[in-house]
Enzyme design. Structure first.
Site, PDB file in Angstrom:
ATOM      1  N   GLU A 255       1.335   5.818   7.465  1.00 36.38           N
ATOM      2  CA  GLU A 255       2.727   6.107   7.096  1.00 36.38           C
ATOM      3  C   GLU A 255       3.297   7.287   7.872  1.00 36.38           C
ATOM      4  OE1 GLU A 255       4.046   3.784   5.480  1.00 36.38           O
ATOM      5  OE2 GLU A 255       2.133   2.866   4.970  1.00 36.38           O
TER       6      GLU A 255
ATOM      7  N   GLY B  41       0.813  -1.208   0.000  1.00 38.07           N
ATOM      8  CA  GLY B  41       0.000   0.000   0.000  1.00 38.07           C
ATOM      9  C   GLY B  41       0.844   1.255   0.000  1.00 38.07           C
TER      10      GLY B  41
ATOM     11  N   GLU C  70       4.619  -1.836  12.849  1.00 34.10           N
ATOM     12  CA  GLU C  70       3.392  -1.980  12.070  1.00 34.10           C
ATOM     13  C   GLU C  70       2.131  -2.035  12.931  1.00 34.10           C
ATOM     14  OE1 GLU C  70       3.506  -1.329   9.159  1.00 34.10           O
ATOM     15  OE2 GLU C  70       5.547  -1.752   8.519  1.00 34.10           O
TER      16      GLU C  70
END
Length: 834
Positions: free
Chosen positions: A359, A322, A381
């Site tokens: 992000e 992504g 993550e």
């Protein structure tokens, strides 16, 4: 021993002694004091033994700064590189071990730090290669002295990669049909070594000074702002970028392209830019708005300024995942960054916003503070996934990300209820094992247990712990225990006197304030969630004013009467921070359930009890006796007494408790794609559209065709990579396999084209794992189970290395068992009720 044997042995003795001395001498040449046996010398390369035999690099030599000059030629699709690595020698050694994969090294020279300005030619380093470990050894002509700095100068070249890792080429078409090439990077987790020789492990942090050579028609981007451009002979330009902060190699990034941008500046003075191909420039404006808003939120929430002077977000035409959180230069799949108000849906807007939020969270969680090793990738993550929820809820509440987050936890539970799951923090050594750590468990389960912890500690205490963690480990590496220690000791006496739960690293602040007479250590509790796999099932039985609790490991499709039950349950238990409400009180009650069985005393008898309030906890609940009946009766009378999250939680628990099949075919198909004319029209529109959101919708509709030749054409187009980008091939095969007409087609294609697929995607990449799961997980027969087993067994090392093969084999087995148990009952029910 008889005489002949003794005589023979005596004749051999001098030879043995000589060989041993030669071996010891060779170790002295290669030189680590830790390597004193023949087992430490691995297979020969370049005609000589390689002086290191471990996947992990030694730490006798560490990098301080890389000066890296890269020249990609977008015509020949080739690049050359020159790097100067300033190193610090921690122990005497004759060699330097670092990573390199697929690079042709033409020169390696060593300069003492003191001679850098003297123009001395330097000393040649012999280059030894170990392709299996993706390592090279640079052998020095003399001992490198501990405590000294040196400069290693390496020249190298390679082709731009054809896949999606390392320094690779990407293409896009203009409105006029012209194909243009750009060069871009994607290094996480172990692909920086494909772009330049480096110490490619997260703990080897260093500074980077990047220089890029390009043609005048292109621009160059990197992690830091450009400080100057020099014109070279022949018309080339050389862009010099400022030196980065101290960071890991996987966060380095550079791009050569012809993209256009929009810019804005945050209230704290950070320049934010969104880049896209020229024809898609108009779709960058929402991302700019969201990026500025979210960046400002994070600076305030973390109480730490964004460490860099600028932040670029770039939409890459060919991108496997992504997005990638390169520090200061974040790269995205186009559908994760671009937003077209004319064709993008509300969900598309949520998707773009949450990926940006993810992000940007990494700029602190992962970039500023990096996990010590990939076994704890969830620290990056899991936190970034959790911070999507926190940041988007605060900045774009209308997008209702809290409802989306419920689905995140549903996905985690589906994976974690299989025995082939793994702990959040899990050993990973090889590049394949490392890549496989980037999965639902690390991302989604990690996020869900953090949500549970935040709910139990309170938002204020949780945030205080995060800030403590980030400030303490800034520009450093951390591990699991470091986070829990930072979360601890953030409590005050007011936290206790107000009735809130709070934790310390070792003991309560004061026994006077310990809630319910005891206080659980946070690390002890959270280790039960991160160091063991699986999800707990809490069984609740109400007897008068007593609640009797017991916990089991929840395993989908495995029942108490099954022979493997006892072994799969053994040694599993959790410290579960329970929350519950009852018919007699709206107060959210809290209790730490840390034994196999427990009891809770209520103030009086209750008509019903509901655990896991608003599904903030990561556990499944089964209400024994009349528990479910009482809840159903209440919902029939007045369902609004429970929040919508509680209702969703109850429905989800109910479905989990009755081993449903993992795959449910989507029932909504695009009507237009069912005719040949309509399908052809949609394919044409797909090729013309410049909206990623619209292309996704069209592509899904195309996969629902019942004509096998149409589905075959889609796969061919995905492999070619022109009309349908190869980055979408994995999702395409997954969608085709959901179509009854495409199930066999997708699986047969994967089997016949496995080696071709590996040329496009690395073995343990997300794409390969999606292809494997998507093409097999719907099978439900013993024949197909054996077929899948045989295929992966035939791959030998490739198949045995992939953890995902265990997942699909277990899934197919569960499907078979479900059909055996339920098919007749389901058939009879349908015949009698429809």
């Amino acid at each position: 021993m008889h005489a002949f044997a003794m005589a023979s042995l005596c004749r051999i003795c001098p030879l043995v002694v000589v060989l041993q001395l030669l071996h010891i001498y060779s170790l002295g040449i290669y030189g680590l004091k830790h390597q004193t046996g023949k087992d430490n010398v691995t297979s020969p390369t370049n005609g000589k033994p390689f002086p290191w035999n471990k996947m992990r690099l030694p730490d006798m030599v560490v990098p301080i700064q890389y000066d890296l000059c890269i020249h990609p030629n977008l015509t020949t699709v080739h690049f050359t590189g020159l790097e100067r690595i300033q190193i610090f020698v921690r122990e005497n050694t004759r060699f330097i071990i670092l990573h390199s994969k697929g690079l042709e090294i033409t020169s390696a020279v060593l300069l003492p730090k003191d001679d850098l300005g003297s123009r001395k030619p330097g000393k040649q380093l012999q280059v030894l290669e170990h392709p299996t470990y993706e390592q090279i050894a640079l052998q020095a002509p003399e001992v490198l002295t501990a405590g000294q700095r040196y400069l290693v100068v390496i020249e190298f070249h390679a082709r731009l990669a054809d896949g999606f890792d390392g320094f690779y080429k990407s293409t896009y078409k203009t409105r006029d049909g012209e194909t243009r090439i750009i060069a871009t990077t994607d290094f996480e987790p172990t692909s920086a070594r494909m772009a330049f020789p480096c110490f490619d492990e997260p703990s080897f942090k260093a500074n980077f000074a990047i220089t890029i050579r390009r043609e005048r028609k292109h621009i160059a981007l990197s992690n830091m702002p450009k400080i100057k451009t020099i014109e070279l002979e022949g018309g080339l330009l050389e862009d010099h970028f400022d030196v980065t902060v101290k960071m890991s190699t996987y966060l380095v990034a550079y791009i050569v392209c012809d993209f256009k941008s929009v810019q804005a500046t945050t209230s704290s003075g950070i320049k934010v830019s969104i880049y896209a191909s020229p024809d898609k420039w108009s779709q960058t404006h929402y991302a700019l708005e969201a990026s500025v808003k979210l960046l400002e939120f994070y600076e305030k929430y973390f109480d730490i300024s964004f460490p860099l002077p600028k932040l670029d977000l770039v939409a890459i035409p060919d991108f496997q995942s992504g997005a990638m959180e390169n520090w200061g230069l974040i790269t995205y799949r186009e559908t994760s960054l671009l937003y077209d108000p004319k064709t993008s849906s509300a969900f598309d807007k949520l998707w773009v916003t949450k990926v940006i939020g993810h992000e940007l969270a990494h700029q602190w969680f992962g970039n500023l503070v990096t996990m010590e090793w990939w076994n704890d990738i969830w620290l990056n993550e899991g936190f970034a996934r959790f911070m999507e929820l926190v940041s988007v809820s605060a900045t774009y509440s209308e997008l209702q990300i809290e409802d989306y987050f419920l689905n995140v936890c549903f996905g985690a539970i589906a994976r974690d209820s299989l025995n082939s799951s793994h702990p959040i923090s899990n050993p990973a050594e090889t590049p394949i094992q490392i890549k496989e750590m980037f999965d639902t468990v690390s991302y989604d389960k990690g996020a869900c247990i953090l949500k549970m912890l935040q709910d139990f500690l309170s938002e204020v205490v949780f945030q205080k712990g995060i800030i403590h963690y980030l400030k303490k480990y800034s520009y450093r590496n951390a591990k699991n225990g470091d986070l829990w220690n930072s979360m601890a000791n953030t409590c005050s006496e007011s936290d206790f006197s107000s009735g809130n739960f709070c934790y310390t690293a070792s003991r309560p602040l004061s026994s006077t304030f310990s809630h319910m007479g005891k206080l659980t250590e946070i690390e002890e509790m959270m280790n039960t969630w991160t160091l063991q796999k699986g999800i707990p099932l809490v069984l609740v039985k109400c007897e008068g004013n007593t609640l009797r609790l017991r916990q089991e490991r929840f395993l989908k499709g495995v029942f108490e009467e099954d022979p493997e039950w006892a072994n799969l349950q053994s040694r599993y238990f959790w410290h579960i921070p329970l929350t519950y409400v009852t018919s007699s009180s709206n107060t959210v009650h809290r209790h730490i359930f840390k034994t196999k069985t427990d009891t809770l005393e209520l103030e009086g008898e209750v008509a019903w009890v509901k655990f896991n309030v608003d599904m903030n906890g990561y556990y499944i609940v089964h209400y024994e006796g009349n528990g479910w009946d009482n809840i159903i009766k209440l919902l029939d009378q007045n369902h609004t007494l429970f929040s919508h999250k509680d209702r969703v939680n109850l429905i989800h628990n109910g479905f989990q408790l009755v081993s449903l099949p993992a795959d449910v075919l989507k029932t909504v198909y695009s009507v237009g794609a069912q005719t040949i004319a309509g399908w052809n029209y949609l394919l044409k529109q797909y090729s013309l559209s410049v909206s990623g959101a619209e292309k996704n919708k069209i592509l899904y509709a195309l996969t629902t065709s019942r004509h096998c030749e149409k589905l075959t054409k889609l796969i061919e187009l995905g492999m070619e990579g022109e009309v349908i980008k190869t980055q979408d091939l994995a999702a395409l095969l997954h969608a085709i396999a959901r179509n009854p007409e495409g199930q066999g087609l997708a699986w047969n294609f994967v089997r016949k084209n496995w080696n071709r697929l590996l040329k496009k995607f690395e073995l343990a990449s997300f794409s390969i794992r999606t292809i494997i799961v998507g093409s097999t997980s719907h099978f439900s027969s013993k024949d197909k189970l054996e077929e899948v087993k045989h295929f992966f067994k035939s791959l030998e090392d490739q198949g045995s290395q992939l953890k995902i093969t265990e997942v699909v084999l277990e899934t197919i087995t569960k499907n078979i068992r479900w059909l055996k148990r339920n098919l007749n009952s389901l058939r009879n029910w349908l015949l009698n009720n429809l």
